[in-house]
Design an enzyme around this catalytic site. Structure first.
Site, PDB file in Angstrom:
ATOM      1  N   TYR A 128      -5.669 -62.357  86.045  1.00 18.57           N
ATOM      2  CA  TYR A 128      -4.418 -61.717  86.446  1.00 18.57           C
ATOM      3  C   TYR A 128      -3.527 -62.726  87.162  1.00 18.57           C
ATOM      4  O   TYR A 128      -4.018 -63.557  87.932  1.00 18.57           O
ATOM      5  CB  TYR A 128      -4.679 -60.549  87.403  1.00 18.57           C
ATOM      6  N   HIS A 144      -0.709 -56.325  84.807  1.00 20.66           N
ATOM      7  CA  HIS A 144      -1.832 -56.248  83.867  1.00 20.66           C
ATOM      8  C   HIS A 144      -2.439 -57.640  83.682  1.00 20.66           C
ATOM      9  O   HIS A 144      -1.764 -58.659  83.848  1.00 20.66           O
ATOM     10  CB  HIS A 144      -1.349 -55.720  82.516  1.00 20.66           C
ATOM     11  N   LYS A 189      -3.900 -59.044  75.260  1.00 18.62           N
ATOM     12  CA  LYS A 189      -4.241 -60.205  76.081  1.00 18.62           C
ATOM     13  C   LYS A 189      -4.354 -61.435  75.184  1.00 18.62           C
ATOM     14  O   LYS A 189      -4.692 -61.335  74.014  1.00 18.62           O
ATOM     15  CB  LYS A 189      -5.550 -59.981  76.828  1.00 18.62           C
TER      16      LYS A 189
END
Length: 291
Positions: A156, A164, A203
């Site tokens: 993070y 997020h 991600k």
């Protein structure tokens, strides 16, 4: 699809979390935590399995641990004190990296070497996992377990309550000293699975390769010799590239409009001829019918 850059969460009261994070950088929070814990001479207690530890702190230190995103708060009824469960990498980072706590097992204080041996015996992959964890933490990333995302860690940009996670982290050891653990992501199907898993949760896949020229991982001294190489891997999707159309330039727009006008004129011309032909045919047919 991989999402580049931070995705800040939205506050219910309209708070700008990006500005809040900029005003309170993670480096300052960790430095404040380090100072507070070092002054208190706190001792964390290893669990029976040796994979984690518990640490009791006062309420101010609990706030700092929460802000720095270390550990997990445990339910307890003790007034003025809170207990945190710390993972193996977190324990050793606070002990070895920040040097702000001590660690005990069965009420016996452990030396750095004893703690290293204990954590390595509990998990064979601890040396490379800790090196990757400390590498990211030293760059002020917040690092949490990535088990639920099919990765070793998730990283993070700031506290998980504000943003997020940006990266799904996979640790790949390289070198004979790591034994059979070196074959990770060597097979194309493994890499594809990791890419699809990270992309499905928005991600970027970050592969941290931990390598060394030494052959001994028996003490924390090896950490100075371990080298971390960072690689981000993304998946190119041809269909998405076809769907993404850029705005045409003025010249291209004018040419397109002229082509459209030409097509309209030609279509109208042939429409007139076709209409005239049909009317002529009907007129000839009527004249023949009257005769």
């Amino acid at each position: 699809m991989d999402k580049a850059g931070p995705r800040w969460k939205k506050g219910k009261d309209g708070k700008d979390f990006a500005a809040l994070a900029a005003a309170h950088p993670m480096s300052s929070i960790v430095a404040e935590l380090q100072s507070s814990l070092k002054g208190s001479k706190l001792v964390a207690t290893l669990s029976n399995q040796g994979r984690d530890a518990t640490l009791g702190v006062n309420l101010q230190q609990a706030t700092l641990l929460n802000r720095a995103a270390f550990g997990r708060v445990l339910d307890n009824a003790e007034a003025g004190k809170q207990w945190f469960q710390l993972g193996a990498e977190e324990v050793f980072y606070l002990y070895h990296g920040l040097k702000c706590i001590s660690v005990s097992e069965s009420k016996k204080l452990l030396s750095e070497g004893e703690l290293w041996d204990h954590l390595c015996s509990a998990s064979e992959s601890f040396p490379e996992m800790y090196k990757a964890y400390s590498h990211l933490r030293s760059k002020n990333w917040v690092v949490r377990s990535g088990l639920q995302y099919g990765a070793d860690f998730v990283a993070y940009r700031h506290h998980p309550a504000l943003v997020h996670s940006e990266f799904a982290v996979v640790v790949v050891p390289e070198g004979v000293e790591f034994g059979g653990r070196c074959g990770r992501l060597k097979v194309w199907s493994d890499l594809l699975c990791a890419l699809r898993a990270s992309g499905s949760v928005a991600k970027t896949l970050l592969v941290l390769t931990v390598s060394s020229s030494i052959c001994e991982l028996s003490s924390p001294d090896c950490l100075e010799q371990l080298v971390v190489h960072e690689r981000t891997i993304t998946r190119w999707i041809a269909q998405q590239c076809r769907e993404q159309r850029c705005e045409p330039s003025r010249e291209e727009a004018n040419n397109e409009e002229q082509d459209h006008t030409r097509e309209t004129v030609v279509f109208n011309y042939w429409g007139v001829i076709l209409g005239f032909t049909v009317l002529s045919s009907l007129l000839v047919y009527k004249l023949r019918f009257r005769q």
